[in-house]
Design an enzyme around this catalytic site. Structure first.
Site, PDB file in Angstrom:
ATOM      1  N   ASP A 133      -0.115 -11.382   6.424  1.00 31.10           N
ATOM      2  CA  ASP A 133       0.901 -10.464   4.964  1.00 31.10           C
ATOM      3  C   ASP A 133       2.985 -10.420   5.976  1.00 31.10           C
ATOM      4  OD1 ASP A 133      -1.622  -8.940   7.147  1.00 31.10           O
ATOM      5  OD2 ASP A 133      -0.531  -7.200   6.286  1.00 31.10           O
TER       6      ASP A 133
ATOM      7  N   GLY B 134       0.509  -1.351   0.017  1.00 33.26           N
ATOM      8  CA  GLY B 134      -0.158  -0.070   0.181  1.00 33.26           C
ATOM      9  C   GLY B 134       0.768   1.118  -0.055  1.00 33.26           C
TER      10      GLY B 134
ATOM     11  N   ASP C 122       8.800  -6.475   8.376  1.00 39.23           N
ATOM     12  CA  ASP C 122       7.792  -5.824   8.270  1.00 39.23           C
ATOM     13  C   ASP C 122       7.724  -4.661  10.258  1.00 39.23           C
ATOM     14  OD1 ASP C 122       6.010  -4.333   6.212  1.00 39.23           O
ATOM     15  OD2 ASP C 122       4.845  -5.935   6.355  1.00 39.23           O
TER      16      ASP C 122
END
Length: 518
Positions: free
Chosen positions: A270, A101, A280
């Site tokens: 994810d 995103g 992440d």
């Protein structure tokens, strides 16, 4: 000049549409997307180790052309920007299409040693997968990701890496705690680096959409590029062996997180790397006072799904979701049951080895379990700092155990006095077990110091670096990068970076509680 070999784009199906417009993307593993330019990029920091791995010079990365590329304002020869399509289970529920995103990959660099490194800008603007977000990242979260990526590497824990930290010169609006009080923050972009950014969710999205053709292509590609040891495996055995490797790598990764007190904070599928890397860095945290129930993520405060002590179970749950996705290609349950059993075995073996090493024993024995469980309970009740405790435990002379050595790990003098008799009893039992183990005391101490870090990226230290960077002062970022290069060394003169969390940081935003806002 870097050599790019963008296999992900070349060998996997892509999205025919080329705009950054938000949309559902079907039958494609990626979408071409251009980074959105920023007003006045400034290079704040970079990793010397990653420069070396990429075979880039300091002169090159400081050049206007490279600063522009790292800010999304330009491209170097060979770069082909794209965003990946994936889905994921978030907090236990299927969330549908997610995708990159605000992360935009620039391409895959292959160095002279044949190592492959994908470069990815986080915070480089809107992509088709941005949903309702702006595609940007703030300085606060970018400093945290930059520092922790490299800190984990130096701790010896598998991780994605960070090449650079760039301030954009633009303002980003964020509601840090989702409480209706948005504020203007400085924008920034981190260039993340990894052999692969493929996640469990990359496979889940195609399984959920019953797109077996694209799923099979992605599986074949991933095995061929990222698991070359399986290329010559018989086709009928390849997927089972691949899943088994993923399970074992994931187990070993989580055991290493637990070793140093790292809490990821948002272990959605994810955010799980197919290579078994830490990926992440959002609302992560480091355990200060030992507490298996601690989570740094305010979003998880009520359920504590992703708390410190649950990370091994959550990783297994995530592997079950990956198995569910792969089952659509090869519906043979025993393959996945075997892989998950290997996860359990690998985690138990790795965790046993971790515990033996942390406590200075030559090998793990089941008889140690009650002793270790007792001290973990005491550490929780008495609010004992995890990092300091294990570092000081190495100094204990088993022949003449001195409880006073451990007192510096206590946050509360009152609690220390309350639990002191029980700690004294425990230390006596521990000393007896250590003597019975028969290890040379000097060898024991050195071995413990190789697995129990002196320095970790304590939450309050990261926040201090952020606060200074917000004023334009990057000295704390540089100081932390320097000290965290050798986390197991004493480093005389740098003791302040090993100091326990101060009282002012106990409940301060960014030091003890964080959100997914970034």
């Amino acid at each position: 000049m870097l050599t790019f070999d963008n296999r992900f784009l070349r060998e996997l199906p892509g999205d025919p549409e080329t705009s950054n417009q938000l949309r559902q993307v079907y039958g494609a593993c990626w979408s071409r997307v251009m980074p959105t330019s920023v007003s006045s990029p400034k290079l704040l920091a970079y990793s010397h180790e990653m420069l070396e791995a990429l075979e880039l010079s300091e002169e090159e990365i400081r050049s206007p052309a490279w600063v522009d590329a790292l800010a999304g304002n330009g491209l170097m020869p060979g770069m082909e920007p794209y965003a990946a399509c994936y889905g994921g289970h978030q907090f236990g529920h299927w969330a549908g299409q997610l995708g990159d995103g605000r992360a935009i990959s620039l391409g895959e660099v292959v160095n002279r040693q044949g190592q492959r490194w994908e470069l990815q800008l986080k915070g480089a603007g809107v992509t088709p997968y941005s949903r309702m977000a702006d595609g940007r990242a703030v300085l606060r979260s970018s400093v945290r990701e930059f520092l922790c990526s490299e800190a984990m590497h130096h701790l010896g824990i598998p991780t994605t890496r960070a090449l650079s930290l760039v301030q954009t010169g633009d303002v980003v609006i964020r509601d840090m705690f989702y409480d209706g009080h948005p504020q203007a923050e400085k924008g920034a972009i981190v260039c993340r680096v990894s052999p692969s950014f493929i996640r469990f969710g990359n496979f889940e999205i195609f399984a959920m959409r019953d797109d077996k053709q694209t799923l099979q292509k992605l599986v074949d590609f991933t095995i061929d590029r990222d698991f070359p040891e399986l290329r010559n495996y018989p086709e009928e055995e390849r997927l089972a062996e691949w899943f088994a490797i993923i399970c074992v790598r994931t187990a070993r990764l989580i055991a290493q997180w637990m070793r140093v007190g790292f809490v990821h904070g948002v272990m959605n599928t994810d955010n799980m790397s197919i290579l078994g890397l830490t990926i992440d860095y959002g609302p992560y945290g480091w355990v200060d006072n030992f507490d298996p129930g601690w989570t740094p993520n305010t979003t998880d405060a009520a359920g504590r799904r992703y708390c410190f002590g649950r990370q091994p179970d959550i990783a297994r749950w995530n592997l079950e979701r990956l198995a569910q996705a792969l089952y659509t290609l090869k519906p043979e349950r025993e393959i996945y049951d075997e892989g998950l059993m290997l996860y359990d075995q690998a985690y138990n073996n790795e965790w046993g080895a971790v515990l033996a090493a942390k406590f200075g024993f030559s090998a793990w024995r089941d008889e140690y379990e009650p002793l270790l469980n007792e001290v973990f309970g005491l550490m929780t009740q008495a609010e004992i700092d995890m990092t300091e405790f294990f570092r000081k435990l190495a100094l204990v002379d088993a022949a003449q155990p001195d409880l006073g050595i451990l007192q510096s790990a206590a946050y509360s003098p009152a609690l220390w006095e309350t639990f002191k008799p029980r700690f004294s009893d425990w230390l006596g039992q521990y000393a007896q077990a250590t003597l019975a183990d028969g290890r040379d005391p000097a060898e024991r101490r050195e071995a413990m110091n190789r697995v129990n870090p002196r320095y970790v990226l304590r939450n309050y230290l990261a926040q201090q670096a952020i606060d200074l960077a917000d004023t334009g002062d990057t000295s704390m970022i540089e100081a932390l990068m320097d000290v965290l290069r050798k986390p197991y060394d004493e480093q005389p003169g740098k003791e302040r970076f090993a100091a326990l969390r101060p009282d002012w940081a106990r409940h301060k935003a960014g030091c003890s509680m964080l959100s997914c806002s970034s």
